[in-house]
Design an enzyme around this catalytic site. Sequence first.
Site, PDB file in Angstrom:
ATOM      1  N   LYS A   1       0.847  -1.463  -0.095  1.00  0.00           N
ATOM      2  CA  LYS A   1       0.199   0.076   0.038  1.00  0.00           C
ATOM      3  C   LYS A   1       0.860   1.241   0.022  1.00  0.00           C
ATOM      4  O   LYS A   1       1.597   1.345   1.101  1.00  0.00           O
ATOM      5  CB  LYS A   1      -0.750   0.021   1.302  1.00  0.00           C
ATOM      6  CG  LYS A   1      -1.688   1.500   1.492  1.00  0.00           C
ATOM      7  CD  LYS A   1      -2.577   1.246   2.733  1.00  0.00           C
ATOM      8  CE  LYS A   1      -3.246   2.645   3.021  1.00  0.00           C
ATOM      9  NZ  LYS A   1      -3.994   2.388   4.177  1.00  0.00           N
TER      10      LYS A   1
ATOM     11  N   ASP B   1     -12.277   7.153   3.604  1.00  0.00           N
ATOM     12  CA  ASP B   1     -10.986   6.736   4.363  1.00  0.00           C
ATOM     13  C   ASP B   1     -10.641   5.507   4.554  1.00  0.00           C
ATOM     14  O   ASP B   1      -9.582   5.039   4.895  1.00  0.00           O
ATOM     15  CB  ASP B   1     -11.266   7.443   5.811  1.00  0.00           C
ATOM     16  CG  ASP B   1      -9.753   7.555   6.734  1.00  0.00           C
ATOM     17  OD1 ASP B   1      -8.954   7.450   6.026  1.00  0.00           O
ATOM     18  OD2 ASP B   1      -9.770   7.771   7.964  1.00  0.00           O
TER      19      ASP B   1
ATOM     20  N   LYS C   1      -9.861  13.027   8.339  1.00  0.00           N
ATOM     21  CA  LYS C   1      -9.395  12.587   9.567  1.00  0.00           C
ATOM     22  C   LYS C   1      -9.241  13.784  10.599  1.00  0.00           C
ATOM     23  O   LYS C   1      -9.120  14.821   9.988  1.00  0.00           O
ATOM     24  CB  LYS C   1      -8.074  11.833   9.462  1.00  0.00           C
ATOM     25  CG  LYS C   1      -8.026  10.462   8.993  1.00  0.00           C
ATOM     26  CD  LYS C   1      -6.624   9.754   8.792  1.00  0.00           C
ATOM     27  CE  LYS C   1      -6.618   8.555   8.374  1.00  0.00           C
ATOM     28  NZ  LYS C   1      -7.403   7.545   8.944  1.00  0.00           N
TER      29      LYS C   1
ATOM     30  N   GLU D   1      -9.228   3.742   2.064  1.00  0.00           N
ATOM     31  CA  GLU D   1      -9.113   3.856   0.696  1.00  0.00           C
ATOM     32  C   GLU D   1      -7.943   2.657   0.544  1.00  0.00           C
ATOM     33  O   GLU D   1      -7.637   2.668  -0.444  1.00  0.00           O
ATOM     34  CB  GLU D   1      -8.144   5.189   0.847  1.00  0.00           C
ATOM     35  CG  GLU D   1      -6.754   5.449   1.212  1.00  0.00           C
ATOM     36  CD  GLU D   1      -6.583   5.400   2.568  1.00  0.00           C
ATOM     37  OE1 GLU D   1      -7.519   5.365   3.372  1.00  0.00           O
ATOM     38  OE2 GLU D   1      -5.440   4.929   3.072  1.00  0.00           O
TER      39      GLU D   1
ATOM     40  N   ARG E   1      -7.719  -0.504   1.062  1.00  0.00           N
ATOM     41  CA  ARG E   1      -8.293  -1.756   0.310  1.00  0.00           C
ATOM     42  C   ARG E   1      -8.503  -1.486  -0.878  1.00  0.00           C
ATOM     43  O   ARG E   1      -8.344  -2.400  -1.752  1.00  0.00           O
ATOM     44  CB  ARG E   1      -9.429  -2.276   1.392  1.00  0.00           C
ATOM     45  CG  ARG E   1     -10.640  -1.317   1.445  1.00  0.00           C
ATOM     46  CD  ARG E   1     -11.470  -1.523   2.613  1.00  0.00           C
ATOM     47  NE  ARG E   1     -10.999  -1.350   3.857  1.00  0.00           N
ATOM     48  CZ  ARG E   1     -11.436  -1.420   5.024  1.00  0.00           C
ATOM     49  NH1 ARG E   1     -12.576  -1.927   5.054  1.00  0.00           N
ATOM     50  NH2 ARG E   1     -10.826  -1.077   6.040  1.00  0.00           N
TER      51      ARG E   1
ATOM     52  N   ASP F   1       1.508   6.163   5.637  1.00  0.00           N
ATOM     53  CA  ASP F   1       0.518   5.262   4.875  1.00  0.00           C
ATOM     54  C   ASP F   1       1.084   4.779   3.817  1.00  0.00           C
ATOM     55  O   ASP F   1       0.459   3.749   2.987  1.00  0.00           O
ATOM     56  CB  ASP F   1      -0.720   5.935   4.761  1.00  0.00           C
ATOM     57  CG  ASP F   1      -1.970   5.132   5.063  1.00  0.00           C
ATOM     58  OD1 ASP F   1      -1.796   4.025   5.686  1.00  0.00           O
ATOM     59  OD2 ASP F   1      -3.117   5.424   4.395  1.00  0.00           O
TER      60      ASP F   1
ATOM     61  N   ASP G   1      -2.791  10.088   3.815  1.00  0.00           N
ATOM     62  CA  ASP G   1      -4.137   9.772   4.191  1.00  0.00           C
ATOM     63  C   ASP G   1      -4.584  10.759   4.618  1.00  0.00           C
ATOM     64  O   ASP G   1      -4.833  10.749   6.018  1.00  0.00           O
ATOM     65  CB  ASP G   1      -4.082   8.329   4.578  1.00  0.00           C
ATOM     66  CG  ASP G   1      -5.676   7.991   4.709  1.00  0.00           C
ATOM     67  OD1 ASP G   1      -6.440   8.642   4.242  1.00  0.00           O
ATOM     68  OD2 ASP G   1      -5.818   6.863   5.558  1.00  0.00           O
TER      69      ASP G   1
HETATM   70  N1  BES Z   1      -4.244   4.288   7.030  1.00  0.00           N
HETATM   71  C1  BES Z   1      -5.359   4.202   7.683  1.00  0.00           C
HETATM   72  C2  BES Z   1      -5.169   3.256   8.810  1.00  0.00           C
HETATM   73  C3  BES Z   1      -4.169   3.650   9.909  1.00  0.00           C
HETATM   74  C4  BES Z   1      -4.454   4.169  11.138  1.00  0.00           C
HETATM   75  C5  BES Z   1      -2.621   3.367   9.779  1.00  0.00           C
HETATM   76  C6  BES Z   1      -3.722   4.508  12.111  1.00  0.00           C
HETATM   77  C7  BES Z   1      -1.845   3.575  10.673  1.00  0.00           C
HETATM   78  C8  BES Z   1      -2.268   4.215  11.841  1.00  0.00           C
HETATM   79  C9  BES Z   1      -6.527   3.738   6.797  1.00  0.00           C
HETATM   80  O1  BES Z   1      -6.622   4.129   5.563  1.00  0.00           O
HETATM   81  C10 BES Z   1      -7.851   3.937   7.483  1.00  0.00           C
HETATM   82  O2  BES Z   1      -8.037   5.292   7.652  1.00  0.00           O
HETATM   83  N2  BES Z   1      -8.212   3.121   7.795  1.00  0.00           N
HETATM   84  C11 BES Z   1      -9.729   3.454   8.506  1.00  0.00           C
HETATM   85  C12 BES Z   1     -10.819   2.333   8.110  1.00  0.00           C
HETATM   86  C13 BES Z   1     -12.058   2.604   8.154  1.00  0.00           C
HETATM   87  C14 BES Z   1     -12.639   3.777   7.762  1.00  0.00           C
HETATM   88  C15 BES Z   1     -12.920   1.300   7.782  1.00  0.00           C
HETATM   89  C16 BES Z   1      -9.639   3.119  10.169  1.00  0.00           C
HETATM   90  O3  BES Z   1      -8.914   2.181  10.665  1.00  0.00           O
HETATM   91  O4  BES Z   1     -10.303   3.937  10.715  1.00  0.00           O
HETATM   92 ZN    ZN Z   2      -4.774   4.692   4.809  1.00  0.00          ZN
HETATM   93 MN    MN Z   3      -7.559   5.848   5.240  1.00  0.00          MN
END
Ligand code: BES
Ligand code: ZN
Ligand code: MN
Length: 490
Positions: free
Chosen positions: A257, A339, A269, A341, A343, A280, A262
């Site tokens: 990824k 968010d 966020k 993104e 996947r 990210d 992000d």
């Molecule tokens: N990049 C984030 C996940 C992340 C969070 C990585 C903290 C490192 C530290 C990912 O893209 C994300 O935002 N995931 C969301 C998914 C949700 C919206 C289903 C999450 O984990 O809140």
């Molecule tokens: Zn992310």
């Molecule tokens: Mn995200």
Amino acid sequence: MVSLSFSPKISSKNLLIAPVFFHKKKLTGIGVKGIDALIEERVKEKDFSGHEGETLARFPERSGMPSEIVFVSLGNGEKLTHAKVLSSLAKALRVAQHHKKQAISIFVPKQMNQFGQAIGETLEMTNYQPAKFKTGKEKSSLAKHAIKTCVLITRDKKLRESVKKGQTIGDTTNDVRDWVNAPPNVATPEFMEEKVREIGKQNGYKVTVLKKKELEKLGMGLLLAVNRGSAKEARLLIYEYRPAGSEKIQPIVLVGKGIIFDSGGYNLKPSGYIENMHLDMAGAAAVAGMGQLLTKLKIKHPVIGVMPITENCIDATATKPSEIVISYSGKTVEITNTDAEGRLVLADAIAYAVKQYKPRYVIDIATLTGACMVALGEQFAGVLGNDRELIKSLKKSGRATDDLLWELPLHPAFSKAMKGEISDLQNSEPGRYAGASKGAAFIKEFIGKAKWAHLDIAGPAYTTMPKAYEQKRATGFGLRLFAHFLEHLK
Ligand code: BES
Ligand code: ZN
Ligand code: MN
């Protein structure tokens, strides 16, 4: 890199690191009377209990002796492992750095002879300095805390090769850390493209860079949807390592990824969650780093590195929650949360790679979910997948390298949660539970029949509680695990 030399004799010029063992309350020193006496005395006085990783500095002030000796306990020595050498030796190196000793010696007891690689890795990883953007006085003062030269006290000629190999792996880990730590105005999509092109040129790989036009032609609707709010084009970066004689072997595909930043997109966020989101692209960085190592480690298997790269940003054209997009695979996806993104970009990259390269295994590595971090913390990455053998060997490589993995479940219930109401799939669902499993379940829809494992490195990619051989921020997680996995693959 630390400049390395070998000698059978202890030099009085350098700080000396002296690994000792402690078994059934009995100390085993390094076999040099005058030096062992210094620690035996402290054991008697109960200043040194000998638990694994314990250090003690002594300052002999005697001619012919090093002016400083750092003793470090490696525990009972019987079950010495790569991971134990990493963490104990790193603790001794921290003492040397703290005392601004740039020239050191490490005595290598015979029990450590088979851990030369760990010695080399530790030297480089512990010496890493993340404050790359300092100037002036602070910069030069930081430089004083880095080890410059190291003499290994040993007669074992075989150590040379293994320590050097460890240094190469440690040094590449530091490159990965640099890329992940670099802010998003430095480690840009262009920067990542340049890196992969460079790696390709240096190693003679075929490199493919697919940009907007090609991605549109191929129908990578998911990657393009994530990219829409960004001023910079998305890229799908691919390197192909095909060692001589491997033409007929199915390749291992590594997919990382590569979200340069992000922001969350329209599901923005909040403060407190957005600051470090340059991390990210840690998955893509690990895959790029592995590209740098493949020829150096003379890996026998063909390996394809695939890195979907884009920012996840907002502008007037950015993807809005509720948009329905057609993926490369043809499945339609409602983007219920911009968010989620990671996947999306992985789904298109993996579906493409499976079709294009007919892999033996697909392994994706991604800072995918905060949920995985909540479940497993900063020590463990989550591993999920559809192939027992593959998961088992990845976990084994994780234990060997201290890039630890913990398996989380994939279950039809999680796949059901990712079904769309009016589309084939949705990229997130309102529930708050099992986020890491649901993320993986979404990706699973794009794997087809391939054997696959997914590493969720949201926790360990970037740390606030560094291990002895880490620093705060990027860890380089995944690179050493991949190296071990590929070296030991049958
Ligand atoms: N990049 C984030 C996940 C992340 C969070 C990585 C903290 C490192 C530290 C990912 O893209 C994300 O935002 N995931 C969301 C998914 C949700 C919206 C289903 C999450 O984990 O809140
Ligand atoms: Zn992310
Ligand atoms: Mn995200």
